[in-house]
Design an enzyme around this catalytic site. Sequence first.
Site, PDB file in Angstrom:
ATOM      1  N   HIS A 105       0.844  -1.198   0.000  1.00 21.46           N
ATOM      2  CA  HIS A 105       0.000   0.000   0.000  1.00 21.46           C
ATOM      3  C   HIS A 105       0.884   1.255   0.000  1.00 21.46           C
ATOM      4  CE1 HIS A 105      -3.277   2.759   1.324  1.00 21.46           C
ATOM      5  NE2 HIS A 105      -2.293   3.325   1.998  1.00 21.46           N
ATOM      6  N   GLU A 106       1.896   1.265   0.862  1.00 20.11           N
ATOM      7  CA  GLU A 106       2.800   2.432   0.928  1.00 20.11           C
ATOM      8  C   GLU A 106       3.573   2.587  -0.374  1.00 20.11           C
ATOM      9  OE1 GLU A 106       2.338   4.558   3.095  1.00 20.11           O
ATOM     10  OE2 GLU A 106       1.140   3.335   4.463  1.00 20.11           O
ATOM     11  N   HIS A 109       1.658   4.473  -2.848  1.00 17.51           N
ATOM     12  CA  HIS A 109       1.767   5.939  -2.762  1.00 17.51           C
ATOM     13  C   HIS A 109       2.990   6.443  -3.537  1.00 17.51           C
ATOM     14  CE1 HIS A 109      -1.575   6.602  -0.139  1.00 17.51           C
ATOM     15  NE2 HIS A 109      -1.076   5.926   0.882  1.00 17.51           N
TER      16      HIS A 109
END
Length: 240
Positions: A105-106, A109
């Site tokens: 998920h990070e 980004h």
Amino acid sequence: MFFPFGFGGYGLYLLISLPALLLGLWAQFKVKAAFGKYSRVRTTTGLTGAEVARRMLDMNGLRNVEVQQVSGFLSDHYDPSRKVLRLSPQVYQTPSLAAAGVASHEAGHALQDQQGYAFLRLRSTMVPAVQIGSWLGPIIFFVGLFMAGASQTGETIAWVGLALFAATALFAVVTLPVEFDATRRAKEWLSTSGIVYQQEMQGVNSVLDAAALTYVAGAIQAITTLLYYAFLLLGRSRDD
Ligand SMILES: [Zn+2]
């Protein structure tokens, strides 16, 4: 967040904001439960969160983005200004489904940053205004509200405070597509890259979906607080 208890609108505040507060608490509980549960479930591939993030970054041409360990619980984040992905110890070191989910998920980004994803850019430009508006907005608002009974200037000041705080609510709303998109990228990459097997994805999904719910709750809380301020001010205006 600012909780203006004791302003006579206590009942009104609870009526408007209690459902959002409860949703927020429930979402926090769900994240901790899902993260705790799937931190104990090892991935078949056995890669740590740090290794998962590294692979996702490398496979997308982001070798320049560094993966570091940062202290704290669920303190994971991507820093667009330094191009650094920071993972909490439990994610960085653990070869679990929860770690794979959060790490990718990070990394999602970082991919948004690389591609100039519009909502991430918008969110980043809003940060300075939000850092000021989130604490100064409510102060200016309540100072203005106190003065509003005696002067028209007070009411104007209160509206200025309200507008400043509105930036915070808008920020929380803009955060939603940014978070949903990062989670979508994470799920897609984890399943297509073979890092997490299809039958393991449910664990990843429950961690990431619970995390997404906390952002939804945060946005609803910000909007309802804004509505409460507006009701207080409009109610005050009618009394004059
Ligand atoms: Zn995120």
